[in-house]
Write an enzyme that holds these catalytic residues in place. Sequence first.
Site, mmCIF file in Angstrom:
data_model
loop_
_atom_site.group_PDB
_atom_site.id
_atom_site.type_symbol
_atom_site.label_atom_id
_atom_site.label_comp_id
_atom_site.label_asym_id
_atom_site.label_seq_id
_atom_site.Cartn_x
_atom_site.Cartn_y
_atom_site.Cartn_z
ATOM 1 N N THR A 13 168.145 117.055 80.002
ATOM 2 C CA THR A 13 167.135 117.955 80.539
ATOM 3 C C THR A 13 167.560 118.274 82.121
ATOM 4 O O THR A 13 167.162 119.375 82.677
ATOM 5 C CB THR A 13 165.796 117.353 80.291
ATOM 6 N N SER A 57 171.163 114.494 75.384
ATOM 7 C CA SER A 57 171.511 113.107 74.928
ATOM 8 C C SER A 57 171.657 112.424 73.519
ATOM 9 O O SER A 57 172.307 111.759 73.105
ATOM 10 C CB SER A 57 170.840 111.979 75.824
ATOM 11 N N THR A 90 167.099 112.028 78.481
ATOM 12 C CA THR A 90 166.274 110.671 78.436
ATOM 13 C C THR A 90 166.330 110.001 77.092
ATOM 14 O O THR A 90 165.920 108.841 76.981
ATOM 15 C CB THR A 90 164.730 111.106 79.004
ATOM 16 N N ASP A 91 166.435 110.832 76.000
ATOM 17 C CA ASP A 91 166.399 110.521 74.664
ATOM 18 C C ASP A 91 167.022 109.351 74.371
ATOM 19 O O ASP A 91 166.813 108.294 73.737
ATOM 20 C CB ASP A 91 166.605 111.787 73.864
HETATM 21 N N1 ASP Z 1 166.344 116.206 74.790
HETATM 22 C C1 ASP Z 1 166.674 115.760 76.132
HETATM 23 C C2 ASP Z 1 167.879 114.936 76.198
HETATM 24 O O1 ASP Z 1 167.772 113.825 75.981
HETATM 25 C C3 ASP Z 1 165.699 115.207 77.061
HETATM 26 C C4 ASP Z 1 165.831 114.767 78.405
HETATM 27 O O2 ASP Z 1 166.917 114.835 78.747
HETATM 28 O O3 ASP Z 1 164.982 114.363 79.255
HETATM 29 O O4 ASP Z 1 168.961 115.449 76.309
#
Ligand code: ASP
Length: 329
Positions: A13, A57, A90-91
């Site tokens: 993100t 991710s 983050t995922d």
């Molecule tokens: N869906 C996103 C990812 O993991 C979430 C993030 O980066 O916060 O790429």
Amino acid sequence: MRKKVAVVFTGGTISMKVDERLAAAVPALSNEEIMSMVTNIDKVADIEVIDFGSYPSPHMSPTLIRELSKIVKDLIKRSDIDGIVITHGTDSLEETAYYLDLNINPTKPIVMVAAMRNNSELGYDGASNLSSAICTAVSNDSINKGVLIVLNNEVNSAREVTKTHTLSLDTFKSLEFGPLGIVDNDEVLFYRNIMKHEHIETDQIETSIELIKTCVGSDSNYMKFAIDHGAKGFVIEAMGRGNVPPEMISGIELAISKNIPVVIVSRCPSGRVLDSYGYLGGGKNLRDLGAIFGGNLNGQKARIKLMLALGKTKDLNEIKSIFESTFYK
Ligand code: ASP
């Protein structure tokens, strides 16, 4: 002399914006655009940008993580690089972080960073998190602490941290023991140390490892199906202290009889597993069958550890000792 930090961009993100046609976030920002938002960072460190990709991710894979690990190992060997920062979604961040934590000897700071709000949202947190991560990477106090995760002004250990909330900026938590420290303006302050750094040195990984969550009435069908389809290891998120419904026992027995390791962790968000219960499916029963206990690791991290352990050895006793003879067992 001013320190030099390599910033490895992998995506997430932190590099996304809302695409108007889709009305949803997608990778859009270049590494240079992201860096240009981290104002005044030139006063803290020289930056070398390294482009690994712009993966959401959930698109990361064990093979990509292994590639990333090699890149970080090479960066550590470079005498002109003092610290490494890695951007990530983050995922699945905790899985990549724990893989790198186990696989790399952290003689230089290795800091992972992400954002919860994309660049089209109010209050994009990418730039401030990235500046905190770079400040953490230039600190001598960050050496030999394993892989660190910096978001929302907190520093957590890759071994302990998990994503706990779908949207809060304060999502990464070390549920049992709390954060290692904080980032206050440009200074990182550690309030405690990591307890022990575990290292699994291997370039090989076994990726056919299934993670199974137990629930009331779970049986052995899925395990048997997975064994028939080539599963080479299992992590079971058991109930509570490490207990499973009795109908799962035949699957666990079948796996172990085929020399396929079965690692027991808990579906509880914190606490370690132990062979406390003697009934059918209880921890003692699982221990007697040859199951391995995964301490207080969560399921996704135990799977990463089993991937690396199986890359190193197929011997069930050795795998058991990788999981059970550490401080964290
Ligand atoms: N869906 C996103 C990812 O993991 C979430 C993030 O980066 O916060 O790429």
